[in-house]
Design a protein around this motif. Structure first.
Motif, PDB file in Angstrom:
ATOM      1  N   UNK A 179      -3.032   7.179  -3.581  1.00 22.80           N
ATOM      2  CA  UNK A 179      -4.282   6.453  -3.792  1.00 22.80           C
ATOM      3  C   UNK A 179      -5.028   6.914  -5.036  1.00 22.80           C
ATOM      4  N   UNK A 180      -5.718   5.986  -5.668  1.00 18.71           N
ATOM      5  CA  UNK A 180      -6.592   6.271  -6.801  1.00 18.71           C
ATOM      6  C   UNK A 180      -5.947   7.211  -7.813  1.00 18.71           C
ATOM      7  N   UNK A 228      -7.715   1.983  -4.212  1.00 17.22           N
ATOM      8  CA  UNK A 228      -8.022   2.838  -3.053  1.00 17.22           C
ATOM      9  C   UNK A 228      -6.982   2.757  -1.947  1.00 17.22           C
ATOM     10  N   UNK A 229      -6.135   1.731  -1.974  1.00 15.73           N
ATOM     11  CA  UNK A 229      -5.067   1.653  -0.988  1.00 15.73           C
ATOM     12  C   UNK A 229      -3.721   2.026  -1.597  1.00 15.73           C
ATOM     13  N   UNK A 239     -14.882   7.920  -9.806  1.00 11.92           N
ATOM     14  CA  UNK A 239     -13.631   8.538  -9.372  1.00 11.92           C
ATOM     15  C   UNK A 239     -12.409   7.801  -9.917  1.00 11.92           C
ATOM     16  N   UNK A 240     -12.558   6.515 -10.241  1.00 14.84           N
ATOM     17  CA  UNK A 240     -11.407   5.779 -10.783  1.00 14.84           C
ATOM     18  C   UNK A 240     -11.865   4.833 -11.881  1.00 14.84           C
ATOM     19  N   UNK A 245       0.845  -1.197   0.000  1.00 16.61           N
ATOM     20  CA  UNK A 245       0.000   0.000   0.000  1.00 16.61           C
ATOM     21  C   UNK A 245       0.876   1.241   0.000  1.00 16.61           C
ATOM     22  N   UNK A 246       0.324   2.312  -0.536  1.00 13.11           N
ATOM     23  CA  UNK A 246       1.067   3.563  -0.487  1.00 13.11           C
ATOM     24  C   UNK A 246       0.071   4.705  -0.428  1.00 13.11           C
ATOM     25  N   UNK A 247       0.582   5.903  -0.172  1.00 11.19           N
ATOM     26  CA  UNK A 247      -0.342   7.024  -0.021  1.00 11.19           C
ATOM     27  C   UNK A 247      -0.796   7.564  -1.374  1.00 11.19           C
ATOM     28  N   UNK A 271      -2.364   0.721  -4.112  1.00  8.18           N
ATOM     29  CA  UNK A 271      -1.656  -0.430  -4.663  1.00  8.18           C
ATOM     30  C   UNK A 271      -1.647  -0.332  -6.184  1.00  8.18           C
TER      31      UNK A 271
END
Lengths: 535, 269, 316
Positions: free
Chosen positions: B42-43, B56-57, B235-236, B38-40, B59
C-alpha cells in the motif's frame, strides 16, 4: 511574459505580506490572543496551541454540525450526543466501563421484586442557570421522555413500564413499575432538565460539568466549564468545537495548529499527521459494521447465498486492506466493547473459505455467481472503503459487485426506511446502550407494519420465528443472567442463519496534541472533555 | 511566420493528446496490473514496478490512471458535445431571431445558469440513478447555458452585418444564413470555448465525485481519484501529483489544439 | 431606459423561475427533511408530527406559494436544521463569500488586463509560444488541486495563515481578509489565464481587421489606433467575459470553500442540500440566481451603452 509572471508573483506576495502585516497590527491592538496568534505568520503552529494551553482552552474538530434541536430528549444525531454528553446528566450516568453510576441521584434502592425504585436526590445539584435541581424537575424530565411523542421511541417505549412517580419528602423519589425492567437504569441516564424552561432546543440548560455557551451554524459550538458542578469539575476552562464536513480539512486543521483534538480518524488520516506534535490514542467506535443483506431481495432471500457470502468475505483481509489492521472482528450484531453481551465464539463461525463459498453458491443454484449492488453512504469513507474491498473479494467466488454511492439522506430515506436495496455497508450503534436496542430490530415486529401501518427498524427484513420467540422470552425475563443467555442465543441465531455479513467494530483513532492528557474512552459514542487537561 | 506557428500549436497539441488517447486505448486492452487488483503493497512511492506508485489499497496507480483517464475523456467529450451542441442551437435561434423566442429561451437559460449545478446534478441522478452515462447527461445540461449565452452574442453581433442583410435580401433561407453564413464566423468564439469547456467538464466531474455523486466504483475516473488523493497529500504526494499531472496534460493538449485551430481558422479567413 | 427596465423585470421573472425549479427539485430528489431531523429510528408517527410542524404535509403548490408570499414580505422562513430565521443564518456566510469573490474579481481584473494587452502586443514575438503554453498550463490546473497546494505551501509550511481556523470577520477583519486572499487567488488563477487568452485573441482579431490595417497604413499612429478603435471594439467581449467571470467565480467558490474550510455560502449550500434544509437552500438559490443574472444584466447594459447594435429583443 516571464517578466510579467515574475512581477505578478511578486505583487501577489507583496499583497500577502501587507495583509500579514496588518493582521499582526490588529492582533496587537485588540489583544484577543487566542485566534489571532494562531494566524500570526511568524508565530506558527506551536505558539497557537501554547497560547491555548496557557489560556486553558482547547479546540476540538468535529465532522458534523449539531442537531437542529439541542434539547437532549429530542436529539438524535450521534454527533450531537457526543458533544452534549458534557452538558447533561441523568439520575445516573455512564462511567467509562459503560456501567451506570449515581449522578443527580446520590443513591438508589431497588425492591427485591424489582418493581419499586427509590432514588435519593443529591444535595445541592445546580442547573447551569443557577437553579437547584428539585424533585419536580426530575419527575418532569422522566415524564416527558415517557409521554412526549417526539422523544426517541427506543427510550419512550422502555419507559412505559413506569407506573407512578411519587415524591417522598424533599429528596426521595419513589418509582413504581408495572413489570420489572432490567434495562431501566440505562434509560434513566436521560437528561434531567429544569421543569419550567422552554428554550432547551436553542439554549440548553443541564447539570453537567460543562455548560453550553453558543453556536454558529456550520462553524463552531462553544462550551464553558460549569463552576458550580457538584462532582469532580472539568480542567479545561473553555472548549470550542470547530465543524468541518471534510475530514481532510480536520486533519489539516490539526497540522496547522487550529485544532487540538479530533476523534474518529482512520489510520490513513492519522498517517498524514506529524507524530512530533500528536499522540494517537486508540479506542473503539462501538458500532456493528456489517454488509447488511436485504433478506427479502433475491438472491439474499436464500440462506445458502447469505452463508456463501459470509465465507467469501475475508474480514481480516478487510481490516488489513482498508484499516491497516486496526479494528475488532465480530460475528454477530453486538460489538466487543459491550462485553456483557458479546459472544466471542461467534467471531470465528465463518472462516474465510472460498471453496466452501463456491460450494454453497452451486448448491443454491448460482454456480457462476451473480451481479449485486452494494449501497454505501458516500460521506462515510470507511464504509465506502470496506465496500470496495468486499467487491474485490467477492470476485473470487464469481460475484460481480458494483458500488452505489448515495447521499446520506438518500440512504436514510431509500435504503433504511424504504428498504429498497440489495446490500449495504453501514455501522449500527446501540442507543440507548442496551442489548435490546441492538437486537430487537431484527424481529418480525420490527419487520412488518403495525396496526397503524408503520414499519419498524428491521431494514434487512430478517425473518426467523425462533428469533422472535427468543426475543419474547428475553423481554419477559427478569433474571439478569438468564436474560444475557437468551440475548446471546439471539446473536447466535443471527450468525447461524447469516442474517448479514458481520465485519467489525471499527477502531476509533483520536489525535491529541502533545501536552493534552486525560482522554477517556467509553463504550459509547461520546467524548468526555471533563477529564482532559493541559500539562 | 504565421503559418509555422499555427502548425506548432496544432502539432504539439495533437502529439500530446494523441499520446494520451493512444495510452487510453491501450488501457482498454492492457494495463500493467488489473486496475482494481488490491495488494498489501500500500501507498508505495513510484518505482520501476509501479511507475506512479500505489494507492491506499495497494492498487497500481498507473493502471488506474490509464483506465480512469479514459472514463474522464469520455465524460468530458460527451458533456461538451451535449453542452455546445444544444448551446449553439439555442444561441443561434435566440441571437438571430430575437423577439419573444429570445426572451423566453434566455429567461430559461438564465434560470438554468443560476441554478446550482450540484442541485441540478442531484435531481438528474435521482431520476436516472447513478452511473457514468447519467453523469454525462447531468453535466451536459449544466453546460448548455454558458454556450447558449456566448453563441447568442456571437450570432447577434452578425445579425445586422451587411453581407447577412444582403443574403437575406437575396432570398436565402434562415437556415442557410445560419449555417452557411453565420456559423463559420462564430467558430473563433466556439473553438476556444470548447477547450475551456473541456477543462471545466473534467473539473465538474471531479467536483461531483468530491461530493459523492460521480461515477461509482469499480468504475474509476480522474475526479474520483483526485478527491481520494486529496486526503493523502502528505503521505502519498505522488498520487495527487500523478493524477493531477495527467489531467493537466490532457487539458493542456486539448487547449493547444484549440489554440492551433483558432489560428488556422483565422488564416483561412 | 426601457431596455434597462425590461432587463430588471426579466431578472425578477428568472429569480421566481429559479426558486420554483429549486422547490420542484426537492420534490424529485430522495430524502425527507423530517427524517433528516429525526434520524434513523424515528417512527412514522413522529415523522408525521414533524412534517406537520414544518408544513410539509400540505400540497406542493401550496407550500411553494406560501414560501413565495413569505419571500415577498421579507420573511425567508425558519431553517429546518437550526431552528433559526434563515436571514440571520445566511447573512454572515454571504458576507464571507461576497468578500472573497470581490477580492478574486479584483485580482482577475488587475492581472488579466495588462497581461492580456501585453500578450497581444507581443504576439509576433518568437517566444510567444512560451507565453501561450504557460497560460494554457495555468488554465489546465484544477482550482481545487491548486487550493490543496496553496493551503499546504502557504498554510502549513509558510504559515501565512492557519488552515482550518478562519477568523471571525467582525472580530479580526484583517486576519479574515488574509485568509480569504489565498482562497481568492486559487479561484483567480485559472480565470486570469482564460481572460488573458480571450483578450489576446480578441485584440489580435480586431487589429487584423481591414479598418485598422488601413488606418495604420495611412500613417496613423499605431498606439493611437489601438486606443481609439481596437480597445473600444474589444471592450464588448471583455465586459461579457467579466460578467460571466463574476457569475462563475461564485460557483467556483463552492469547492474552494470546502478545501480551505471557509464558512461561506457555497459550503453552506452544499451542507443544506445534503441536510434537506429547504428554506435555506431556497434562499441561497434565489440569492445565487440574483447574483448570476445581475452580473449578466449589468454586463449587457454596459455593452449596450458601448455598442447600441446589441439592443437585443428590442423588436418584440
Amino acid at each position: 511574459m516571464k517578466k510579467n509572471l515574475l512581477a505578478g508573483i511578486l505583487a501577489v506576495s507583496m499583497v500577502a505580506a501587507l495583509l500579514a502585516g496588518c493582521g499582526k497590527g490588529t492582533a496587537q491592538n485588540t489583544g484577543t490572543a487566542g485566534t489571532q496568534a494562531a494566524a500570526d505568520a511568524a508565530a506558527g503552529t506551536e505558539q497557537a496551541s501554547t497560547e491555548r494551553a496557557k489560556a486553558n482552552e482547547i479546540v476540538i474538530g468535529i465532522a458534523q454540525d449539531l442537531d437542529q434541536s439541542l434539547d437532549p430528549h429530542y436529539a438524535v444525531a450521534a454527533g450531537t450526543k457526543e458533544v452534549m454528553f458534557n452538558v447533561f446528566e441523568g439520575l445516573v450516568k455512564y462511567d467509562s466501563k459503560g456501567d451506570t453510576v449515581p449522578a443527580v441521584a446520590s443513591d438508589v434502592q431497588i425492591s427485591d421484586d424489582g418493581l419499586v425504585y427509590t432514588f435519593t436526590l443529591r444535595d445541592g445539584v445546580k442547573f447551569h442557570n443557577g437553579d437547584t435541581v428539585d424533585l419536580d424537575d426530575v419527575i418532569y424530565s422522566i415524564q416527558r421522555c415517557k409521554d412526549d411523542p417526539k422523544v426517541n421511541p427506543q427510550t419512550s417505549t422502555g419507559l412505559q413500564c413506569i407506573e407512578s412517580l411519587e415524591k417522598d419528602g424533599d429528596n426521595k423519589l419513589v418509582m413504581t413499575l408495572s413489570e420489572p425492567n432490567t434495562e431501566l437504569m440505562s434509560l434513566l441516564t436521560l437528561a434531567i432538565l429544569p421543569a419550567d424552561y422552554d428554550k432547551q432546543d436553542t439554549a440548553p440548560v443541564g447539570t453537567g460539568p460543562y455548560k453550553y455557551v453558543g453556536r454558529t451554524a456550520q462553524e463552531s459550538v462553544e462550551l464553558e466549564k460549569f463552576a458550580d458542578y457538584w462532582g469532580t469539575p472539568g480542567n479545561i476552562d473553555k472548549v470550542t468545537y470547530k465543524i468541518n464536513e471534510k475530514v481532510e480539512g480536520l486533519v489539516m486543521g490539526l497540522e496547522s495548529g487550529a485544532l487540538d483534538l479530533v476523534s474518529h480518524l482512520s489510520s490513513t488520516q492519522v498517517a498524514e499527521l506529524n507524530k512530533d506534535n500528536f499522540n494517537i490514542e486508540q479506542g473503539t467506535m462501538n458500532l456493528v459494521q456489517a454488509l447488511y443483506l436485504n433478506n427479502e431481495a433475491a438472491p439474499f432471500d436464500n440462506e445458502l447465498v447469505r452463508q456463501a457470502l459470509c465465507y467469501a468475505v475475508d474480514r481480516q483481509g478487510i481490516l488489513d486492506m482498508a484499516f491497516d489492521g486496526y479494528g475488532f472482528p465480530i460475528g454477530s450484531n453486538v460489538f466487543p466493547a459491550f462485553t456483557k453481551y458479546f459472544d466471542e465464539s461467534l467471531v470465528g463461525y465463518y472462516e474465510h473459505d472460498v471453496k466452501k463459498a463456491k460450494e454453497l453458491l452451486t448448491q443454491a443454484g448460482y454456480p457462476d455467481g451473480f451481479d449485486m449492488t452494494i449501497t454505501v453512504p458516500s460521506n462515510y469513507q470507511p464504509h465506502v472503503d470496506t465496500a470496495e474491498v468486499i467487491a474485490e473479494q467477492l470476485k473470487e467466488v464469481g460475484i460481480n459487485a458494483t458500488l452505489n454511492r448515495v447521499e446520506w439522506e438518500s440512504w436514510k430515506a431509500d435504503t433504511y426506511a424504504g428498504r429498497n436495496f440489495q446490500s449495504t455497508v453501514i455501522g449500527l450503534t446501540a442507543d440507548p446502550l442496551t442489548a435490546r436496542s441492538l437486537l430487537e430490530r431484527f424481529t418480525t415486529g420490527q419487520r412488518v407494519p403495525d396496526a397503524e401501518g408503520n414499519r419498524g427498524n428491521n431494514f434487512i427484513n430478517y425473518n426467523n420465528a425462533d428469533y422472535d420467540a427468543l426475543f419474547e422470552q428475553a423481554v419477559k425475563c427478569y433474571d439478569d443472567a438468564e436474560q444475557v443467555k437468551i440475548y446471546k442465543e439471539m446473536e447466535k441465531n443471527l450468525t447461524e442463519h447469516a442474517a448479514s455479513v458481520y465485519i467489525q467494530d471499527m477502531a476509533d483513532m483520536v489525535a491529541v496534541r502533545k501536552g493534552l492528557t486525560g482522554l477517556t474512552f467509553y463504550p459509547l459514542y461520546v467524548l468526555d472533555v471533563s477529564t482532559l487537561k493541559w500539562e | 511566420m504565421m503559418k509555422k506557428k499555427l502548425n506548432g500549436y496544432l502539432i504539439a497539441g495533437c502529439i500530446i493528446t494523441g499520446i494520451i488517447v493512444l495510452w487510453i486505448i491501450i488501457g482498454r486492452f492492457y494495463t500493467p496490473y488489473p486496475p482494481t487488483k488490491m495488494s498489501s503493497a500500500k501507498l508505495q512511492a513510484p518505482s520501476a514496478a509501479h511507475l506512479f506508485g500505489t494507492d491506499k489499497f495497494g492498487r497500481d496507480i498507473f493502471s488506474r490512471v490509464m483506465q480512469g483517464s479514459g472514463t474522464t475523456l469520455l465524460i468530458a467529450a460527451l458533456t461538451i458535445m451535449i453542452g455546445a451542441g444544444a448551446g449553439t442551437v439555442v444561441g443561434a435561434v435566440t441571437g438571430y431571431f430575437g423577439g419573444i423566442v429570445d426572451e423566453v429561451l434566455m429567461r430559461l437559460n438564465d434560470a438554468l445558469t443560476a441554478f446550482p449545478s450540484i442541485l441540478l446534478a442531484l435531481v438528474i441522478i435521482s431520476i436516472l440513478g447513478p452511473g457514468k452515462y447519467n453523469v454525462i447527461i447531468a453535466l451536459g445540461i449544466v453546460f448548455i447555458p454558458s454556450y447558449a449565452r456566448m453563441m447568442r452574442t456571437a450570432f447577434a453581433a452578425q445579425r445586422d452585418v451587411n453581407y447577412i442583410i444582403s443574403a437575406r435580401l437575396m432570398g436565402a433561407s434562415n437556415l442557410r444564413i445560419l449555417l452557411i453564413h453565420m456559423l463559420p464566423n462564430t467558430l473563433h468564439v466556439l473553438l476556444p470555448a470548447l477547450t475551456i469547456g473541456f477543462n471545466n467538464a473534467v473539473l465538474a466531474e471531479a467536483s461531483m465525485s468530491f461530493l459523492g455523486i460521480g461515477v461509482t466504483p469499480p468504475d474509476v475516473s480522474m475526479g474520483y481519484m483526485l478527491s481520494e488523493a486529496q486526503g493523502m497529500f502528505r503521505s502519498a504526494p505522488w498520487y495527487a501529483l500523478s493524477v493531477g499531472g495527467v489531467i493537466a496534460l490532457l487539458v493542456f493538449g486539448v487547449s493547444l489544439i484549440g489554440e492551433g485551430l483558432q489560428i488556422m481558422n483565422k488564416e483561412v479567413n | 431606459m426601457k431596455y434597462a427596465a425590461r432587463r430588471i423585470l426579466a431578472l425578477f421573472i428568472t429569480m421566481i423561475l429559479v426558486s420554483f425549479l429549486a422547490f420542484a427539485a426537492f420534490h424529485i430528489i430522495s430524502g425527507d427533511p423530517a427524517r433528516a431531523i429525526l434520524g434513523m429510528n424515528a417512527t412514522e408517527k413522529q415523522l408525521e408530527l414533524m412534517r406537520h410542524e414544518l408544513g410539509l404535509d400540505k400540497p406542493f403548490i401550496v407550500q411553494y406559494f406560501s414560501w413565495l408570499l413569505g419571500f415577498f414580505s421579507g420573511n425567508l422562513g425558519i431553517s429546518y436544521s437550526y431552528r433559526q430565521p434563515v436571514a440571520s443564518l445566511i447573512m454572515p456566510k454571504l458576507k464571507v463569500t461576497l468578500v472573497m469573490v470581490l477580492i478574486s474579481f479584483a485580482i482577475i481584473v488587475v492581472f488579466s488586463l495588462p497581461l492580456g494587452l501585453r500578450a497581444a502586443q507581443k504576439s509576433e514575438s518568437r517566444f510567444d509560444w512560451i507565453r501561450t503554453s504557460i497560460n494554457q498550463l495555468c488554465m489546465a490546473v484544477p482550482a481545487f488541486f491548486l487550493s490543496i497546494l496553496v493551503s499546504y505551501v502557504f498554510g502549513i509550511i509558510l504559515k501565512f495563515f492557519t488552515p482550518g481556523d478562519f477568523p471571525k470577520m467582525d472580530k479580526n477583519l484583517m486576519g479574515a481578509l488574509r485568509y480569504l486572499f489565498f482562497a481568492a487567488v486559487c479561484i483567480a488563477i485559472p480565470r486570469i489565464a482564460m481572460a488573458v487568452r480571450m483578450l489576446k485573441s480578441t485584440l489580435i482579431e480586431e487589429m487584423e481587421k481591414d479598418y485598422v490595417r488601413t488606418a495604420i497604413s495611412r500613417g496613423n499612429d499605431r498606439v493611437e489606433v489601438l486606443k481609439k478603435h481596437v480597445l473600444k471594439n474589444s471592450l464588448v467581449p471583455t465586459i461579457t467575459f467579466l460578467g460571466q467571470t463574476m457569475a462563475e467565480i461564485v460557483g467556483g467558490s463552492i469547492v474552494v470553500e470546502q478545501v480551505f474550510g471557509i464558512p461561506g455560502m457555497g459550503r453552506f449550500l452544499v451542507a443544506s442540500i445534503s441536510n434537506r434544509d429547504y428554506p435555506v437552500v431556497e434562499a441561497l438559490v434565489v440569492i445565487l440566481a440574483f447574483w448570476v443574472i445581475l452580473s449578466g444584466t449589468v454586463a449587457d447594459l454596459i455593452n449596450q451603452k458601448i455598442d447600441p447594435r446589441l439592443k437585443l429583443g428590442g423588436r418584440a
